[in-house]
Motif scaffolding. Structure first.
Motif, PDB file in Angstrom:
ATOM      1  N   ARG A 189      46.745 103.355  32.650  1.00  0.00           N
ATOM      2  CA  ARG A 189      46.427 103.806  33.903  1.00  0.00           C
ATOM      3  C   ARG A 189      45.054 104.459  33.509  1.00  0.00           C
ATOM      4  NH1 ARG A 189      49.797 106.740  38.666  1.00  0.00           N
ATOM      5  NH2 ARG A 189      47.742 106.407  40.167  1.00  0.00           N
ATOM      6  N   ASN A 190      44.980 105.560  32.324  1.00  0.00           N
ATOM      7  CA  ASN A 190      43.915 105.484  31.569  1.00  0.00           C
ATOM      8  C   ASN A 190      43.191 104.878  30.827  1.00  0.00           C
ATOM      9  OD1 ASN A 190      44.125 108.616  31.814  1.00  0.00           O
ATOM     10  ND2 ASN A 190      46.066 108.658  31.048  1.00  0.00           N
ATOM     11  N   TYR A 191      43.212 103.678  30.807  1.00  0.00           N
ATOM     12  CA  TYR A 191      42.791 102.190  30.116  1.00  0.00           C
ATOM     13  C   TYR A 191      43.057 101.364  31.322  1.00  0.00           C
ATOM     14  CZ  TYR A 191      44.329 105.576  26.266  1.00  0.00           C
ATOM     15  OH  TYR A 191      44.486 106.592  25.901  1.00  0.00           O
ATOM     16  N   LEU A 192      42.240 101.020  32.534  1.00  0.00           N
ATOM     17  CA  LEU A 192      41.524 100.475  32.945  1.00  0.00           C
ATOM     18  C   LEU A 192      40.993  99.615  32.932  1.00  0.00           C
ATOM     19  CD1 LEU A 192      43.201 102.180  37.032  1.00  0.00           C
ATOM     20  CD2 LEU A 192      44.175 100.887  35.051  1.00  0.00           C
ATOM     21  N   ASN A 193      40.106  99.867  31.625  1.00  0.00           N
ATOM     22  CA  ASN A 193      38.811  99.748  31.439  1.00  0.00           C
ATOM     23  C   ASN A 193      39.135  99.063  30.263  1.00  0.00           C
ATOM     24  OD1 ASN A 193      39.072 102.425  30.060  1.00  0.00           O
ATOM     25  ND2 ASN A 193      37.496 102.295  29.587  1.00  0.00           N
ATOM     26  N   THR A 194      39.801  98.596  30.195  1.00  0.00           N
ATOM     27  CA  THR A 194      39.545  97.727  28.433  1.00  0.00           C
ATOM     28  C   THR A 194      40.704  96.042  28.748  1.00  0.00           C
ATOM     29  OG1 THR A 194      42.553  98.144  28.081  1.00  0.00           O
ATOM     30  CG2 THR A 194      40.572  99.895  26.779  1.00  0.00           C
ATOM     31  N   GLN A 195      39.784  94.998  28.466  1.00  0.00           N
ATOM     32  CA  GLN A 195      39.741  94.085  28.550  1.00  0.00           C
ATOM     33  C   GLN A 195      39.583  92.899  27.682  1.00  0.00           C
ATOM     34  OE1 GLN A 195      37.065  94.313  32.302  1.00  0.00           O
ATOM     35  NE2 GLN A 195      35.222  93.169  30.840  1.00  0.00           N
ATOM     36  N   PRO A 196      39.382  92.156  27.650  1.00  0.00           N
ATOM     37  CA  PRO A 196      39.382  91.189  26.498  1.00  0.00           C
ATOM     38  C   PRO A 196      38.062  90.546  26.688  1.00  0.00           C
ATOM     39  CG  PRO A 196      41.193  90.399  27.730  1.00  0.00           C
ATOM     40  CD  PRO A 196      40.479  91.063  28.119  1.00  0.00           C
ATOM     41  N   MET A 197      37.475  90.444  27.414  1.00  0.00           N
ATOM     42  CA  MET A 197      36.400  89.528  28.403  1.00  0.00           C
ATOM     43  C   MET A 197      35.173  90.954  27.678  1.00  0.00           C
ATOM     44  SD  MET A 197      35.842  87.026  29.370  1.00  0.00           S
ATOM     45  CE  MET A 197      34.874  86.857  30.678  1.00  0.00           C
ATOM     46  N   GLN A 198      34.056  89.943  27.462  1.00  0.00           N
ATOM     47  CA  GLN A 198      32.718  91.390  26.930  1.00  0.00           C
ATOM     48  C   GLN A 198      31.894  92.141  28.456  1.00  0.00           C
ATOM     49  OE1 GLN A 198      31.408  91.818  24.327  1.00  0.00           O
ATOM     50  NE2 GLN A 198      29.555  91.498  24.175  1.00  0.00           N
ATOM     51  N   PHE A 199      31.717  93.494  27.949  1.00  0.00           N
ATOM     52  CA  PHE A 199      31.034  93.456  29.710  1.00  0.00           C
ATOM     53  C   PHE A 199      29.699  93.027  29.190  1.00  0.00           C
ATOM     54  CE2 PHE A 199      34.087  97.940  28.727  1.00  0.00           C
ATOM     55  CZ  PHE A 199      34.391  97.589  29.246  1.00  0.00           C
ATOM     56  N   ALA A 200      29.271  93.442  30.772  1.00  0.00           N
ATOM     57  CA  ALA A 200      27.930  92.335  30.874  1.00  0.00           C
ATOM     58  C   ALA A 200      26.788  93.734  30.878  1.00  0.00           C
ATOM     59  CB  ALA A 200      27.572  92.367  32.083  1.00  0.00           C
ATOM     60  N   SER A 201      25.621  93.317  30.444  1.00  0.00           N
ATOM     61  CA  SER A 201      24.443  94.452  30.309  1.00  0.00           C
ATOM     62  C   SER A 201      23.836  94.864  31.651  1.00  0.00           C
ATOM     63  CB  SER A 201      23.336  93.538  29.651  1.00  0.00           C
ATOM     64  OG  SER A 201      23.306  92.522  29.172  1.00  0.00           O
ATOM     65  N   THR A 202      23.781  95.850  31.028  1.00  0.00           N
ATOM     66  CA  THR A 202      23.545  96.922  31.859  1.00  0.00           C
ATOM     67  C   THR A 202      21.762  97.529  32.328  1.00  0.00           C
ATOM     68  OG1 THR A 202      23.734  98.653  33.716  1.00  0.00           O
ATOM     69  CG2 THR A 202      24.500  98.839  31.179  1.00  0.00           C
ATOM     70  N   THR A 203      21.431  98.113  33.428  1.00  0.00           N
ATOM     71  CA  THR A 203      19.938  98.559  33.208  1.00  0.00           C
ATOM     72  C   THR A 203      20.357 100.201  33.447  1.00  0.00           C
ATOM     73  OG1 THR A 203      19.626  98.233  35.818  1.00  0.00           O
ATOM     74  CG2 THR A 203      19.296  97.037  34.317  1.00  0.00           C
ATOM     75  N   PHE A 204      19.561 100.381  32.318  1.00  0.00           N
ATOM     76  CA  PHE A 204      18.439 102.541  33.009  1.00  0.00           C
ATOM     77  C   PHE A 204      17.126 101.939  32.547  1.00  0.00           C
ATOM     78  CE2 PHE A 204      22.211 101.820  29.849  1.00  0.00           C
ATOM     79  CZ  PHE A 204      23.809 102.520  30.403  1.00  0.00           C
TER      80      PHE A 204
END
Length: 330
Positions: A189-204
């Motif tokens: 449950r600590n690794y729900l953020n892992t995935q094969p798909m690329q993360f999208a761009s994000t803005t700061f």
């Protein structure tokens, strides 16, 4: 140490695979144990005559054969792995039970049980006794992963002296070492953020942060060789690898998945400066009772099937394996 995985191909071949991670040089190899193989219990004068033939990774220790994994002629496959700090055994045998040393349990399972259900019906009669392995001179703290043709995958962890041995269902199809199986499953449950798909761009603010390259979805995967880290990596790769269509592809997938947790020499060292490394990888197919084996020192994969001619033999057969790299030259 050690990591085990259980996978299924699209044509419904079930595959149990494992790495054997150990510092003591095992010098083991594929071994066929025939029907009616007899052996003496270390805890008593009783002699066991096995019913089924099987192929597994084994070695003759003190005049008898012991195995660490294997598949029998009925399609039952078993692998034993370390569970240090958790496994506990009884000091004294009981006359009304089958008293087995921990290292003998797998020899009994593969030689006498035909399925996970069969094991379940007989498990209450088993009592594990605190007896060291011959020649090695120490008691092995073990747990076992057991599979069959139905797709059942269970684990036995002897962590209580007040309760009988019992199954734990393994919904993930992965096993490593301490802690117990339930802890590892919750830890996913600590690794729900892992995935094969690329993360999208994000803005700061007005800055758009683009990925440096591919693979950002896997950036949260742990990279070490502790049991929790290996469990997470094996579970992730097992879940997302392209599905195998056949047994051959399933074997290849098993080696690819286990390559992510395989320990090279020199990377993990014990306090006495000996190397804990993956001495071999084995893969077992429940449906065809076929055993695949690769030694640390070679890329060659050896294969033995429990065909009728082999099963007709009443002799133990050791299969020599390559211990040098194999190259195709042109």
């Amino acid at each position: 140490m050690c990591t085990s995985i259980y996978t299924t191909t699209t044509d419904q071949k079930h595959m149990l695979a494992r790495t054997m991670d150990f510092s003591y040089p095992l010098a083991s190899q594929p071994v066929f144990i025939p029907r009616k193989y007899t052996w003496n219990l270390a805890a008593a004068t009783q002699t066991i005559e096995n019913k089924y033939g099987f192929i597994g990774t084994g070695k003759n220790l003190g005049g008898a054969y012991f195995v660490a994994d294997g598949v029998n002629e009925m399609g039952l496959a078993v692998a034993e792995l370390y569970l240090p700090g958790e496994a506990v055994y009884h000091e004294d045998p009981l006359a009304e039970q089958l008293n087995l040393a921990p290292h003998e349990f797998i020899l009994w399972l593969l030689g006498n049980c035909r399925s996970v259900d069969d094991v379940a019906q007989r498990l209450a009669a088993i009592r594990l006794i605190d007896i060291p392995v011959p020649v090695l001179g120490f008691v092995t703290p073990l747990h076992w992963i057991i599979t069959d043709k139905t797709g059942a995958c269970v684990v036995i962890e002897p962590t209580s002296l007040t309760e009988p041995l019992q199954f734990k269902q393994n919904p993930v199809g992965v096993m490593t070492n301490t802690p117990k199986l339930e802890w590892h499953i919750e830890n996913l449950r600590n690794y729900l953020n892992t995935q094969p798909m690329q993360f999208a761009s994000t803005t700061f603010g007005t800055f758009t942060a683009d990925p440096f390259s591919q693979g950002t979805g896997t950036s949260g995967l742990p990279g070490g060789y502790t049991p929790p880290e290996r469990f997470v990596r094996a579970a992730f790769f097992k879940e997302h690898i392209e599905a195998a269509k056949t047994e051959t592809e399933g074997v290849h997938n098993a080696f690819e998945i286990l390559s992510t947790v395989k320990i090279p020499k020199g990377i993990v060292q014990k306090s006495d400066q000996t190397d804990d490394y993956s001495q071999y990888i084995s893969v077992m197919c429940n449906e065809t009772s076929t055993f695949y084996y690769q030694d640390y020192n070679t890329n060659e994969i050896s294969c033995v099937q429990l065909h009728d001619q082999l099963l007709a033999s009443d002799q133990v057969v050791e299969f020599p394996i390559s211990k040098t790299p194999i190259f195709k030259t042109f």
